[in-house]
Design a protein around this motif. Structure first.
Motif, mmCIF file in Angstrom:
data_model
loop_
_atom_site.group_PDB
_atom_site.id
_atom_site.type_symbol
_atom_site.label_atom_id
_atom_site.label_comp_id
_atom_site.label_asym_id
_atom_site.label_seq_id
_atom_site.Cartn_x
_atom_site.Cartn_y
_atom_site.Cartn_z
ATOM 1 N N ILE A 5 0.845 -1.206 0.000
ATOM 2 C CA ILE A 5 0.000 0.000 0.000
ATOM 3 C C ILE A 5 0.876 1.250 0.000
ATOM 4 O O ILE A 5 0.630 2.200 -0.760
ATOM 5 C CB ILE A 5 -0.967 -0.011 1.204
ATOM 6 N N GLN A 6 1.911 1.227 0.850
ATOM 7 C CA GLN A 6 2.809 2.394 0.923
ATOM 8 C C GLN A 6 3.482 2.635 -0.429
ATOM 9 O O GLN A 6 3.520 3.766 -0.926
ATOM 10 C CB GLN A 6 3.901 2.183 1.990
ATOM 11 N N LEU A 7 3.992 1.540 -1.013
ATOM 12 C CA LEU A 7 4.702 1.673 -2.298
ATOM 13 C C LEU A 7 3.744 2.191 -3.381
ATOM 14 O O LEU A 7 4.103 3.043 -4.202
ATOM 15 C CB LEU A 7 5.286 0.313 -2.707
ATOM 16 N N HIS A 8 2.508 1.669 -3.367
ATOM 17 C CA HIS A 8 1.506 2.102 -4.350
ATOM 18 C C HIS A 8 1.260 3.609 -4.219
ATOM 19 O O HIS A 8 1.224 4.320 -5.218
ATOM 20 C CB HIS A 8 0.210 1.322 -4.112
ATOM 21 N N ASN A 9 1.138 4.061 -2.967
ATOM 22 C CA ASN A 9 0.864 5.488 -2.743
ATOM 23 C C ASN A 9 2.045 6.377 -3.129
ATOM 24 O O ASN A 9 1.857 7.519 -3.534
ATOM 25 C CB ASN A 9 0.489 5.735 -1.279
ATOM 26 N N ILE A 10 3.266 5.840 -2.997
ATOM 27 C CA ILE A 10 4.441 6.645 -3.356
ATOM 28 C C ILE A 10 4.629 6.664 -4.874
ATOM 29 O O ILE A 10 4.916 7.706 -5.477
ATOM 30 C CB ILE A 10 5.715 6.088 -2.666
ATOM 31 N N MET A 11 4.459 5.500 -5.509
ATOM 32 C CA MET A 11 4.712 5.404 -6.949
ATOM 33 C C MET A 11 3.619 6.069 -7.796
ATOM 34 O O MET A 11 3.870 6.437 -8.942
ATOM 35 C CB MET A 11 4.859 3.925 -7.356
ATOM 36 N N GLY A 12 2.426 6.194 -7.224
ATOM 37 C CA GLY A 12 1.319 6.835 -7.966
ATOM 38 C C GLY A 12 1.713 8.213 -8.481
ATOM 39 O O GLY A 12 1.635 8.484 -9.692
ATOM 40 N N PRO A 13 2.175 9.116 -7.595
ATOM 41 C CA PRO A 13 2.573 10.445 -8.076
ATOM 42 C C PRO A 13 3.729 10.392 -9.084
ATOM 43 O O PRO A 13 3.771 11.193 -10.023
ATOM 44 C CB PRO A 13 3.006 11.171 -6.796
ATOM 45 N N VAL A 14 4.654 9.432 -8.921
ATOM 46 C CA VAL A 14 5.790 9.325 -9.860
ATOM 47 C C VAL A 14 5.253 8.999 -11.256
ATOM 48 O O VAL A 14 5.610 9.634 -12.258
ATOM 49 C CB VAL A 14 6.799 8.232 -9.402
ATOM 50 N N LEU A 15 4.358 8.003 -11.313
ATOM 51 C CA LEU A 15 3.768 7.634 -12.612
ATOM 52 C C LEU A 15 3.003 8.812 -13.209
ATOM 53 O O LEU A 15 3.086 9.084 -14.415
ATOM 54 C CB LEU A 15 2.826 6.437 -12.453
ATOM 55 N N SER A 16 2.271 9.537 -12.345
ATOM 56 C CA SER A 16 1.453 10.655 -12.850
ATOM 57 C C SER A 16 2.334 11.690 -13.525
ATOM 58 O O SER A 16 2.039 12.131 -14.645
ATOM 59 C CB SER A 16 0.688 11.327 -11.700
#
Ligand code: HEM
Length: 371
Positions: free
Chosen positions: A191-202
């Protein structure tokens, strides 16, 4: 008086027992239908039946489920909503059609790509490389591409884990000692990784759109590429500019599915940041969140399935493509074979060197090994 063990007496008792058992069984089978017989014979019994909604408590909860306001301790957007029927609908939809069907398209795509590779094999270079290299991607383009690719893969793995973990991963790990604890730790991390990588992908996809939109509008060669099925129909390599039609489709998939995933992801994460959420002109109630979650999962899974096709074409599917995205350079022969209209333009602009490049040794070495 006859004895209890008298054979005639035993036989009679056995007969009574068997008949009693048979009658009891028959009665228990028939009895449930007795109600129908009674109501058929006595129509007044039906008339006296209470209407289903006559219980005042049931009526009250029916109204609450229907959205009638009450008093609850919830503060904020949903004060007064006692039962959120949308939440139940969302759970049923997520655990039903979405959960049961959509992950199969990702697996289906993996199977399809594997079968294609086994039957068709790699799209190989037709001419031996001369050692002349042309520049295909700048350093910044490659940086954006690989940061986006890595974040996408992290998001895909953690997203699938959130959707399917309890059903697929947990039963597998439960058999191992400490497996349940490992699953719990992984889920927290995912969950933490998903939340961090989301903005990077965006940020990555916004940059990709700005950098590459100019090359992805319909253009010369596209119709021929479609008619040739990207080279599958006939034995002639279809013409293409800097991006072929397939790459253009992938680009617009990123623009549409990518934006749906990003926007729905923002809606899901913003309520955790109330100071930011107040600047967004929308209400973050559970119905909006449930809708955002549905869009996020559906668009994300379809995007993942299509991405498998892109990753295959960019690696095992096309000889020399990965070298281009890693070093920034492709051989002149690769450019001519896959993107002839772009290569012609580079030649007209004098951007194709006449002499083999010193970096070409690396490209040639790879080529020599695979010949
Ligand atoms: C491990 C994963 C990936 C690999 C190995 C890979 C590989 C490649 C390669 C080799 C190219 C160059 C193709 C050419 O020169 O014509 C390319 C282009 C491109 N890639 Fe990837 N890629 C990956 C993941 C992604 C992801 C996740 C995205 C977007 C979310 C993406 C978006 C693009 C775009 C927009 C292009 C430009 C050309 C096009 O429109 O197809 N790639 N990729």
């Amino acid at each position: 008086m006859r004895k209890k063990t008298d054979p005639a007496r035993v036989k009679r008792r056995k007969k009574i027992a068997v008949w009693s058992f048979a009658l009891i069984m028959l009665a228990s089978l028939v009895a449930p239908f007795g109600g129908f017989v009674i109501t058929a014979l006595d129509s007044s019994a039906v008339a006296q039946e209470k209407p289903a909604d006559s219980n005042p408590r049931s009526n009250y909860w029916r109204a609450v489920k229907g959205g009638v306001d009450g008093v609850s301790t919830v503060q904020g957007a949903e004060t007064g909503v006692l039962i959120n029927q949308g939440g139940t609908d969302w759970t049923n939809f997520r655990q039903g059609p979405v959960f049961k069907n959509l992950p199969w398209i990702v697996l289906g795509m993996l199977v399809l790509v594997t079968l294609y590779h086994l039957i068709h094999g790699k799209n190989k270079l037709e001419k031996r490389p001369s050692g002349i290299l042309v520049k295909r991607w700048s350093g910044f383009e490659r940086l954006v591409h690989w940061v986006t690719a890595v974040s996408f893969i992290c998001l895909a793995i953690t997203g699938l884990s959130m959707l399917l973990g309890r059903t697929v991963l947990l039963p597998l790990l439960s058999g191992i000692e400490g497996g349940k604890a490992a699953f719990a730790a992984w889920s927290q991390f995912a969950i933490q990784l998903h939340n961090i990588m989301g903005p990077v992908l965006s940020v990555g996809i916004v940059l990709m759109i700005v950098m590459w939109i100019w090359f992805n509008f319909p253009g010369k060669g596209d119709w021929g590429w479609i008619k040739a099925g990207g080279g599958l129909v006939g034995n002639k390599h279809p013409s293409a500019g800097r991006m072929n039609f397939g790459e253009k489709v992938w680009f617009w998939v990123i623009c549409t599915f990518g934006l749906v995933v990003v926007v729905s992801g923002v809606v899901l994460v913003l309520p955790s940041f109330p100071s930011m959420a107040e600047y967004v002109p929308m209400t973050f109630d559970r119905n909006n969140m449930a809708e955002a979650n549905q869009f996020h999962i559906i668009a994300g899974l379809i995007w993942m399935a299509i991405a498998i096709g892109h990753i295959y074409i960019g690696t095992a599917g096309t000889e020399g493509a990965l070298q281009g995205m890693s070093t920034g350079y492709v051989t002149a022969e690769w450019a001519e074979q896959h993107h002839n209209l772009w290569f012609d333009k580079l030649q007209r602009q004098g951007k194709v060197p006449r002499q083999p490049d010193r970096y070409a040794r690396g490209h040639n070495a790879v080529r020599q090994r695979s010949l």
